[in-house]
Motif scaffolding. Structure first.
Motif, short mmCIF file in Angstrom:
data_model
loop_
_atom_site.label_atom_id
_atom_site.label_comp_id
_atom_site.label_asym_id
_atom_site.label_seq_id
_atom_site.Cartn_x
_atom_site.Cartn_y
_atom_site.Cartn_z
N UNK A 99 0.92 -0.59 0.57
CA UNK A 99 -0.07 -0.20 0.10
C UNK A 99 0.60 1.38 0.16
N UNK A 100 0.45 2.25 -0.77
CA UNK A 100 1.69 3.08 -1.51
C UNK A 100 1.21 4.39 -0.24
N UNK A 101 -0.58 4.44 -0.41
CA UNK A 101 -1.50 5.31 0.29
C UNK A 101 -2.24 6.36 -0.04
N UNK A 102 -3.40 7.20 0.29
CA UNK A 102 -4.44 7.26 -0.08
C UNK A 102 -5.03 7.89 -1.47
N UNK A 103 -5.88 7.05 -2.01
CA UNK A 103 -5.42 8.22 -2.99
C UNK A 103 -6.92 9.37 -3.08
N UNK A 104 -7.78 8.51 -2.29
CA UNK A 104 -9.51 9.28 -2.49
C UNK A 104 -10.24 9.04 -1.53
N UNK A 105 -10.79 9.59 -0.38
CA UNK A 105 -11.61 9.12 0.07
C UNK A 105 -12.96 10.05 -0.95
N UNK A 106 -13.90 9.15 -0.18
CA UNK A 106 -15.94 9.21 -1.10
C UNK A 106 -16.30 8.78 -0.04
N UNK A 107 -17.30 9.97 -0.10
CA UNK A 107 -19.00 9.71 0.87
C UNK A 107 -19.86 9.18 -0.17
N UNK A 108 -20.65 8.18 -0.18
CA UNK A 108 -22.53 7.71 -1.32
C UNK A 108 -22.97 7.35 -0.51
N UNK A 109 -24.14 7.90 -0.81
CA UNK A 109 -25.25 7.91 -0.07
C UNK A 109 -26.45 6.72 -0.80
N UNK A 110 -26.46 5.35 -0.21
CA UNK A 110 -27.52 4.53 -0.94
C UNK A 110 -28.74 4.89 0.19
N UNK A 111 -30.07 3.72 -0.34
CA UNK A 111 -31.23 4.14 0.22
C UNK A 111 -31.03 3.39 1.94
N UNK A 112 -31.19 3.50 3.19
CA UNK A 112 -30.65 2.75 4.25
C UNK A 112 -29.38 3.22 4.94
N UNK A 113 -28.49 3.58 3.82
CA UNK A 113 -27.25 3.59 4.72
C UNK A 113 -26.54 4.89 3.62
N UNK A 114 -25.00 5.17 4.75
CA UNK A 114 -23.88 6.02 4.17
C UNK A 114 -22.29 5.04 4.04
N UNK A 115 -22.25 5.33 2.58
CA UNK A 115 -20.75 4.38 2.51
C UNK A 115 -19.57 5.55 2.47
N UNK A 116 -18.64 5.37 2.90
CA UNK A 116 -17.48 6.02 3.07
C UNK A 116 -16.12 5.65 2.41
N UNK A 117 -16.57 5.83 0.85
CA UNK A 117 -14.86 4.52 0.85
C UNK A 117 -13.66 5.42 1.13
N UNK A 118 -12.17 4.90 1.12
CA UNK A 118 -11.12 4.67 1.35
C UNK A 118 -10.53 4.65 0.08
N UNK A 119 -9.87 5.18 -0.77
CA UNK A 119 -9.44 4.61 -2.25
C UNK A 119 -7.80 4.33 -2.26
N UNK A 120 -7.20 3.20 -1.98
CA UNK A 120 -5.46 3.19 -1.21
C UNK A 120 -4.77 3.00 -3.06
N UNK A 121 -3.64 3.68 -3.29
CA UNK A 121 -2.76 2.87 -4.44
C UNK A 121 -2.16 1.79 -3.75
#
Length: 149
Positions: free
Chosen positions: A77-99
């Motif tokens: 793992x070289x490091x974090x590329x991006x953090x995104x938050x996305x809303x789906x019905x009934x839940x909120x997802x925080x995605x951390x993408x690593x290079x």
């Protein structure tokens, strides 16, 4: 790990926050993507491998664990590329993408439907969840990620 988050406009209604670590894994100029199993949420779509973070687990430890469980691979793992938050019905997802760079063992579809190593220009041939759109644009616009090692 998940937490309850107040839903906008209705303070008493809460949504689960699901924290996910995902790997943007390269090997010799190719990117590893996986296809979700048909019976899973967003089944059939392609994604970056990874999964939900357990309580008291770091994002990086989560990614290493998930990659072993889903694909039986190890990465650097070289490091974090991006953090995104996305809303789906009934839940909120925080995605951390690593290079990441693939380190060892050929990926096996243990907990995914399919696996593909793709070139930059091939990404458009795969359907990803809406939550991945910003990252896909970033990958298309950043040729440095794709330089083979």
């Amino acid at each position: 790990m998940s937490a309850d988050v107040p839903q906008s406009g209705t303070p008493q209604t809460k949504r689960k926050l699901i924290e996910v670590s995902a790997g943007v894994i390269f090997r010799r100029g190719l990117l590893l993507i996986t296809q979700r199993r048909p019976q899973d949420h967003l089944g059939g779509l392609w994604e970056f491998p990874g999964g939900k973070r357990d309580p008291d687990e770091s994002d990086e430890a989560c990614l290493h664990r998930e990659l072993l469980e889903e694909l039986d691979i190890e990465v650097t793992i070289h490091g974090l590329i991006q953090t995104l938050t996305h809303e789906y019905p009934g839940k909120l997802v925080q995605l951390k993408f690593f290079h990441c760079d693939w380190l060892q063992r050929e990926p096996r579809a243990l907990a995914v439907h399919d696996i593909a190593w793709v070139r930059r220009e091939e990404l458009v041939n795969y359907t990803f969840p809406e939550a991945d759109a910003q990252l896909l644009q970033k990958l298309q616009a950043t040729p440095e990620f794709w330089i083979g090692k």
